[in-house]
Design a protein around this motif. Structure first.
Motif, mmCIF file in Angstrom:
data_model
loop_
_atom_site.group_PDB
_atom_site.id
_atom_site.type_symbol
_atom_site.label_atom_id
_atom_site.label_comp_id
_atom_site.label_asym_id
_atom_site.label_seq_id
_atom_site.Cartn_x
_atom_site.Cartn_y
_atom_site.Cartn_z
ATOM 1 N N UNK A 1 0.834 -1.191 0.000
ATOM 2 C CA UNK A 1 0.000 0.000 0.000
ATOM 3 C C UNK A 1 0.876 1.251 0.000
ATOM 4 N N UNK A 2 0.576 2.178 -0.915
ATOM 5 C CA UNK A 2 1.311 3.432 -0.996
ATOM 6 C C UNK A 2 2.478 3.419 -1.949
ATOM 7 N N UNK A 3 2.691 2.364 -2.711
ATOM 8 C CA UNK A 3 3.802 2.332 -3.657
ATOM 9 C C UNK A 3 3.488 3.247 -4.843
ATOM 10 N N UNK A 4 4.533 3.818 -5.428
ATOM 11 C CA UNK A 4 4.357 4.712 -6.564
ATOM 12 C C UNK A 4 4.216 3.911 -7.851
ATOM 13 N N UNK A 5 3.692 4.582 -8.859
ATOM 14 C CA UNK A 5 3.535 3.937 -10.159
ATOM 15 C C UNK A 5 4.889 3.597 -10.769
ATOM 16 N N UNK A 6 5.897 4.431 -10.519
ATOM 17 C CA UNK A 6 7.239 4.163 -11.026
ATOM 18 C C UNK A 6 7.828 2.916 -10.368
#
Length: 743
Positions: free
Chosen positions: A157-162
């Motif tokens: 949860x909270x990971x970036x798209x990159x």
């Protein structure tokens, strides 16, 4: 001189002009007749010139610069060219028919193309007959590559798209287009996405998902241990739990054996704490249930009967505990029986690699008796001590993570699932996704049936409100809002269906290859389609797996459908369409109309009774193996010679025999043995007893026998009568509950 100079300049200009016309003609830009007319005009102009010497020089030059020679690609100044300015059709026809004439550029090009044609006709050679070669089938292409294993992406949860793009290897443009399709707004690759959206993205690009949860900033509290009771069938697992909670569940079970996974919360009388117990089946057919119980548990209580010792399912339980890396506490039950020998059990466990405390290991051993309720306090002490050593903690805040132990379909309440909360708090009204199913929790009940509003870690509860029956072993996740939960469920359904079809195709190809190999070897297999319906999802899966273990080289089981709930008209119609039988395990069946009278329905509540009936049905449907069997033996006591009418060679030898064993019949295959060596095999031409033709002769009787073309009988020869029989397979069940069909 001026006239000569001017004429000479004109000559140079004309030479340059003629050179240009010649180059243009070679490139195909000027026609031949245009060049010829140009030459004629220039020649006439210079011939009328005032300077005779210049005219004579140019005439000599122009005679060697003939334009007509350009058509053949030649320029010979020493040869006078013949030009055809005015040719009639007859003249052109004669030129075309002349074989010695030079070919034009276009004609030579056409001839080159004609000789290099792809499908040019070849002269057929009729002097030799066509070669007769045997047909050689093309080699079978073997499947060298298997389906590529799907990549597993770890999401949180909270990971970036990159970060997601780096973990999956997919481009940002593709991921952003998928987000637009699912209705999510992400303006930059550095924006954070939720764990549910990350799973949606992973499923869309064809990756598996492993969810990672963090406990940073959350409240971590001690939790009760989850203990799974495992062991061999009829070793007293359920009776031990009944003694701990003062109930009588074992007495109410069908056949006296456990066939479901049960979850209970038992309050320990000595310490006042509570322990969550999972009761697993001990029958050999419920191996998958035991594996699921070991995967979700903290401690495994291995129950071994003191009179039976270590049995096959005991070893399987040990293997499950080791694969799940779960500590074991051994409970030696039935110590009150006269034939109990706990020391023998300890030696057997030590031989299997269980390091007991008695021999310096770390595995606790407790001797108990479920009937006498002795040793229960020591078992409680051992479990709590093991739990303290493990320091079991779990987060209480945040969305819940749970595990499906069992699932069933209730007639009045709909799909129900028994779950154990692993972390977080599960509350009524939450929207959850379980496997491919989703729903809003309508009610939460504890294992006694009392409604509750919330479930904390290590607490087993029964939830209702799902759209369908989930699979046992699925994870429970809380997803908000409803639109995202529905979308996640649909994505999982598509992926599950895609994986199922791919696996079915691989299984079908493997089955076809196996059938082709068996057909080449002369083995014929019969298919037995079966529809399985059970009261709970885990039992339906266990029954289907147990039926597949009955596969034999002659009959194989094809599970057409496996589901939960009662048998309805649609199930009967499906069974009649595919010529299948229905197995109803712990469920009822609707009234069968006359249209489905041919459909066989097997009602059972005990697993080994079901396996016995299906095993006998498979033996009945098996084609069997045809083989020769000795039906009887006869010994030659005397020989009679019947001479022919014309010559002695046409006579027939009759063997006077006595049947020593079995029976000899005329339609059987005869085998002549002399000193143990086979000399002849053939049919029986004549069989008589007391001058009467008979079909068979029994043991102890004498007869006369003529064998085909064999006349060289000797006293003491043995004649065997062979008959072809079809040998059916046998259904074999062992004491441990394992069954098989032996061909």
């Amino acid at each position: 001189l001026a006239c000569h100079s001017e004429a000479y300049l004109h000559l140079l200009e004309c030479e340059a002009y003629l050179r240009g016309i010649q180059a243009s003609f070679k490139r195909g830009l000027v026609l031949l007749r245009v060049a010829a007319s140009t030459e004629s005009q220039i020649s006439s102009t210079f011939l009328n010139s005032t300077s005779e010497s210049v005219a004579f020089s140019f005439a000599r030059y122009i005679n060697g610069f003939g334009f007509s020679s350009l058509s053949n690609g030649e320029s010979s100044p020493n040869l006078t060219s013949i030009r055809y300015f005015h040719a009639s059709r007859e003249t052109l026809a004669r030129r075309k028919d002349d074989p010695d004439r030079p070919l034009s550029h276009r004609e030579s090009k056409k001839q080159a193309v004609k000789t290099k044609a792809k499908f040019s006709k070849r002269d057929k050679k009729t002097d030799k007959p066509p070669a007769e070669a045997p047909y050689v089938p093309p080699p079978r292409l073997e499947k060298t590559e298997k389906r590529m294993a799907e990549k597993t992406a770890e999401v949180f949860d909270g990971m970036t798209l990159l970060e997601f793009s780096k973990r999956t290897g997919e481009s940002l443009a593709v991921l952003q287009s998928i987000l637009v399709d699912v209705g999510e707004n992400v303006s930059s690759e550095f924006d954070a996405i939720s764990i549910d959206v990350a799973e949606l993205l992973a499923m869309e690009i064809g990756n598996n998902v492993k969810r990672e949860h963090t406990t940073e900033g959350l409240q971590i509290l001690p939790r009760p241990p989850v203990v799974t009771v495992m062991g061999h069938v009829d070793h007293g697992k359920t009776s031990l739990l009944d003694a701990l909670r003062n109930t009588s569940v074992a007495a109410r079970e069908a056949g006296g054996i456990t066939q479901h996974v049960g979850a209970f919360v038992v309050g320990m009388p000595e310490s006042g704490t509570s322990i969550t117990f999972l009761d697993t089946p001990g029958h050999a057919a419920f191996s998958e249930m035991r594996a699921r119980g070991a995967a979700v548990t903290d401690i495994v209580v291995l129950v071994v009967a003191a009179d039976d010792g270590v049995m096959p399912q005991t070893l399987e339980a040990i293997a499950h505990a080791r694969s799940a890396n779960v500590p074991i506490v051994v409970a030696i039950n039935k110590c009150d029986k006269p034939g109990a020998n706990p020391e023998r059990v300890k030696n057997q466990l030590a031989a299997e690699g269980i390091e007991l405390e008695d021999i310096g290991g770390n595995v606790q051993v407790v001797e108990v008796s479920a009937v006498k309720s002795t040793g229960l306090d020591k078992l409680e002490e051992a479990l709590l001590l093991q739990a303290v050593d493990m320091d079991l903690m779990a987060r209480v805040d945040g969305p819940a993570q749970a595990y499906v132990v069992e699932a069933r379909l209730d007639k009045g309440r709909g799909p129900l699932a028994t779950v154990i909360v692993k972390a977080g708090t599960l509350e009524s009204g939450h929207r959850v996704v379980i496997g491919c199913q989703w729903g809003k929790l309508r009610a939460i009940r504890d294992m006694v049936g009392k409604p509750t509003e919330r479930a904390t870690p290590a607490m087993p509860v029964e939830i209702e409100g799902l759209k369908g029956v989930p699979m046992a072993g699925d994870d429970v996740i809380v997803v908000e809002p409803e639109k995202r939960a529905k979308m996640l469920s649909e994505g999982r359904t598509r992926k599950y269906e895609r994986d199922r079809l791919l696996k079915a195709e691989e299984d079908r190809i493997a089955e076809l290859e196996k059938r082709e190999a068996e057909s080449e070897e002369g083995v014929f297999r019969v298919e037995l389609p079966i529809i399985v319906k059970s009261d709970v999802q885990g039992t339906a899966e266990a029954v289907a797996d147990a039926l597949r273990t009955l596969n034999s080289p002659q009959v194989f089981v094809n599970i057409v459908q496996s589901g939960v709930g009662a048998i309805f008209q649609s199930d009967l119609a499906r069974a009649q369409t595919c010529n299948a039988c229905i197995v109803a395990f712990n469920v009822k069946c609707c009234k069968i109309s006359s249209a489905y009278a041919r459909v066989k329905v097997f009602h059972h509540r005990v697993i080994y009774h079901l396996l016995e009936d299906i095993g006998n049905l498979m033996v009945e449907k098996a084609p069997g193996v045809s083989e020769l069997e000795v039906a009887g033996e006869a010994e030659v006591l005397s020989i009679f010679k019947v001479l022919g009418k014309r010559r002695e060679e046409d006579g027939v030898s009759i063997a006077g025999c006595k049947v020593m064993d079995g029976r000899v019949f005329r339609s059987g295959l005869m085998r002549l043995l002399r000193s143990g060596e086979v000399l002849f095999e053939g049919s029986c031409a004549s069989l008589k007893r007391e001058k009467q033709d008979v079909e068979q002769v029994g043991k102890g009787n004498e007869c006369g026998l003529v064998m085909g073309d064999w006349n060289d009988f000797r006293v003491g020869d043995v004649i065997q009568c062979l008959e072809r029989v079809v040998r059916k397979p046998k259904f074999i069940s062992s004491e441990s509950g394992a069954v098989r069909i032996e061909c």
